[in-house]
Design a protein around this motif. Structure first.
Motif, short mmCIF file in Angstrom:
data_model
loop_
_atom_site.label_atom_id
_atom_site.label_comp_id
_atom_site.label_asym_id
_atom_site.label_seq_id
_atom_site.Cartn_x
_atom_site.Cartn_y
_atom_site.Cartn_z
N LYS A 1 -18.23 -32.11 -49.13
CA LYS A 1 -17.45 -31.78 -47.95
C LYS A 1 -15.96 -31.79 -48.27
O LYS A 1 -15.20 -30.93 -47.80
N THR A 2 -15.52 -32.76 -49.08
CA THR A 2 -14.12 -32.82 -49.48
C THR A 2 -13.74 -31.59 -50.30
O THR A 2 -12.66 -31.00 -50.10
N LEU A 3 -14.61 -31.20 -51.23
CA LEU A 3 -14.34 -30.01 -52.04
C LEU A 3 -14.26 -28.76 -51.17
O LEU A 3 -13.36 -27.92 -51.34
N VAL A 4 -15.18 -28.63 -50.21
CA VAL A 4 -15.16 -27.48 -49.30
C VAL A 4 -13.87 -27.47 -48.48
O VAL A 4 -13.24 -26.41 -48.30
N ASN A 5 -13.45 -28.64 -48.00
CA ASN A 5 -12.23 -28.71 -47.19
C ASN A 5 -10.99 -28.37 -48.00
O ASN A 5 -10.04 -27.77 -47.49
N ILE B 1 -3.52 -11.50 -36.02
CA ILE B 1 -3.74 -11.50 -37.47
C ILE B 1 -4.01 -12.92 -37.97
O ILE B 1 -4.93 -13.17 -38.76
N VAL B 2 -3.19 -13.88 -37.52
CA VAL B 2 -3.37 -15.27 -37.93
C VAL B 2 -4.71 -15.81 -37.43
O VAL B 2 -5.46 -16.46 -38.18
N LEU B 3 -5.04 -15.52 -36.18
CA LEU B 3 -6.29 -15.99 -35.59
C LEU B 3 -7.50 -15.44 -36.34
O LEU B 3 -8.43 -16.18 -36.68
N VAL B 4 -7.48 -14.14 -36.62
CA VAL B 4 -8.62 -13.50 -37.29
C VAL B 4 -8.77 -14.00 -38.72
O VAL B 4 -9.87 -14.32 -39.18
N SER B 5 -7.65 -14.09 -39.46
CA SER B 5 -7.71 -14.50 -40.87
C SER B 5 -8.19 -15.95 -41.00
O SER B 5 -9.05 -16.25 -41.84
N LEU B 6 -7.65 -16.86 -40.18
CA LEU B 6 -8.07 -18.26 -40.26
C LEU B 6 -9.50 -18.46 -39.78
O LEU B 6 -10.26 -19.25 -40.35
N THR B 7 -9.88 -17.72 -38.72
CA THR B 7 -11.25 -17.83 -38.22
C THR B 7 -12.25 -17.29 -39.24
O THR B 7 -13.32 -17.87 -39.45
N ALA B 8 -11.89 -16.18 -39.89
CA ALA B 8 -12.76 -15.62 -40.92
C ALA B 8 -12.92 -16.59 -42.09
O ALA B 8 -14.03 -16.74 -42.64
N VAL C 1 -21.26 -19.81 -45.16
CA VAL C 1 -21.79 -19.32 -46.44
C VAL C 1 -21.69 -20.38 -47.53
O VAL C 1 -22.69 -20.78 -48.14
N VAL C 2 -20.47 -20.85 -47.79
CA VAL C 2 -20.25 -21.76 -48.92
C VAL C 2 -20.83 -23.15 -48.65
O VAL C 2 -21.57 -23.69 -49.48
N GLU C 3 -20.47 -23.73 -47.52
CA GLU C 3 -20.90 -25.12 -47.24
C GLU C 3 -22.41 -25.29 -47.18
O GLU C 3 -22.93 -26.24 -47.77
N PRO C 4 -23.16 -24.40 -46.48
CA PRO C 4 -24.62 -24.59 -46.49
C PRO C 4 -25.23 -24.50 -47.88
O PRO C 4 -26.20 -25.20 -48.19
N ARG C 5 -24.70 -23.64 -48.74
CA ARG C 5 -25.23 -23.51 -50.10
C ARG C 5 -24.97 -24.77 -50.92
O ARG C 5 -25.77 -25.16 -51.76
N MET C 6 -23.81 -25.38 -50.70
CA MET C 6 -23.44 -26.56 -51.50
C MET C 6 -24.06 -27.84 -50.95
O MET C 6 -24.46 -28.72 -51.69
N LEU C 7 -24.14 -27.93 -49.62
CA LEU C 7 -24.65 -29.16 -49.00
C LEU C 7 -26.16 -29.13 -48.79
O LEU C 7 -26.82 -30.16 -48.90
#
Length: 360
Positions: free
Chosen positions: A203-207, A267-274, A282-288
């Motif tokens: 979780k720390t690595l993902v964050n 733009i900020v909302l979409v980029s940070l939400t994405a 995608v990443v967190e479920p694969r790692m955890l």
């Protein structure tokens, strides 16, 4: 039937008593639990350092623990310096942000066709015009300064716990009355250490990765204090479900105060939400995977309960604390059904699976 009802009453009374003790003792418990949680991450980092090719096997375990602890303290002080530097800038720019925000609100009112209405002027003066943004920021700084003192205490606890951890197994064997009891305790401790350690490390690595991606997005757009908000997003992402939304909300609000442009805000909302959706979906479920094996509804309830008890600190610690409770409940036959109900898929590892490995 009477015995079951009596046990239920005793159980509820005990839960209420424990909750009350946790609530009144949160200034003491939060730094201690945070120190314990930090040790899990540091111990896993020290173990990973030993797996580095060539040099890893040459570094003794105690030296790896010291290196991990020093790195932890170093980065902690860097975060404190980052916060202190950005706070002064935010206070200086607060009047400018407030003026931009008022102008932006006026533009929104024109778009909605309510600018000529007397009600808009009244609302603006009563709400936005009365907000002293500089005073609000100063109050926040004072609150976070108190939090900074608690962070120092966490560092202190983590340092002593790292030293104690090296002798913990031997103490359990000496304190246990029988070999079977020692084996049972070591099994529970080993199970907790493995699951919580793996979860917190991943979780720390993902964050950290999420913070870096968010920093790049905000930096390219030109959002002020991108580094500070990237760290904030990474920290808040420890909080399930709610943390990701709150982490995005802060830089979006600053974007409104800084630029006063709907296009930039989107733009900020979409980029940070994405970024949040990619890392969280995608990443967190694969790692955890299912390392914690907690029902999503149980996670939500635990988040509410621990937040009510300990505030933001409790929300950050909600998942690991609840997982510890489930592991302990699974070790005793009368409470094992409760652990099964709290799990995600109903599968609770058998107590004898890792007993020999934990003792060895």
């Amino acid at each position: 039937m009477n015995n079951r009802f009596r046990n239920l009453v005793y159980g509820l009374a005990f839960a209420i008593m424990v909750g009350f003790v946790l609530w009144i003792g949160r200034p003491i418990f939060i730094p201690i639990i945070s120190g314990i949680i930090s040790v899990y991450v540091l111990s896993t980092a020290a173990t990973s350092l030993g797996k580095v090719p060539v040099i890893g096997a040459l570094i003794p375990l105690w030296l790896r623990h010291i290196a991990a602890l020093l790195a932890f303290i170093f980065f902690g002080f860097l975060l404190v310096l980052l916060f202190a530097e950005n706070v002064q800038k935010v206070i200086a720019l607060a009047p400018q942000y407030q003026a931009t925000l008022l102008g932006f609100a006026g533009d929104i009112a024109k778009m909605l066709g309510i600018d000529d209405e007397p009600s808009w002027s009244t609302i603006r003066n009563l709400i936005l015009g009365e907000i002293d943004l500089q005073k609000l920021i100063s109050t926040t700084v004072t609150s976070v300064s108190v939090l900074g003192g608690q962070v120092f205490v966490v560092f202190l606890y983590a340092s002593f716990l790292m030293a104690e951890r090296l002798h913990f197994s031997r103490k359990i064997v000496i304190a246990a009355t029988t070999h079977q009891e020692a084996k049972r305790i070591m099994e529970v401790v080993g199970n907790v250490n493995e699951r919580i350690g793996n979860y917190l490390t991943v979780k720390t690595l993902v964050n950290v990765l999420l913070g870096l991606i968010s920093y790049i997005c905000m930096r390219l757009i030109g959002v002020d204090f991108a580094g500070f908000f990237a760290v904030l997003i990474g920290v808040l992402n420890y909080i399930p479900y709610v943390g990701s939304m709150v982490g995005v909300a802060f830089p979006v609000l600053l974007t409104a105060a800084q630029f006063g442009s709907i296009d930039t805000i989107i733009i900020v909302l979409v980029s940070l939400t994405a970024s949040q959706m990619f890392m969280g979906g995608v990443v967190e479920p694969r790692m955890l995977g299912r390392s914690m094996n907690l029902s999503p509804f149980v996670v939500l309830i635990s988040l509410t309960v621990w937040y009510a008890l300990w505030g933001i600190g409790g929300a950050i610690l909600a998942v690991p604390m609840t997982s510890v409770v489930v592991i302990i409940l699974a070790e005793f036959e009368p409470t094992r059904p409760i652990a099964i109900l709290l799990s995600q898929d109903g599968h609770i590892a058998d107590r004898n699976d890792a007993a020999e490995e934990a003792v060895s």
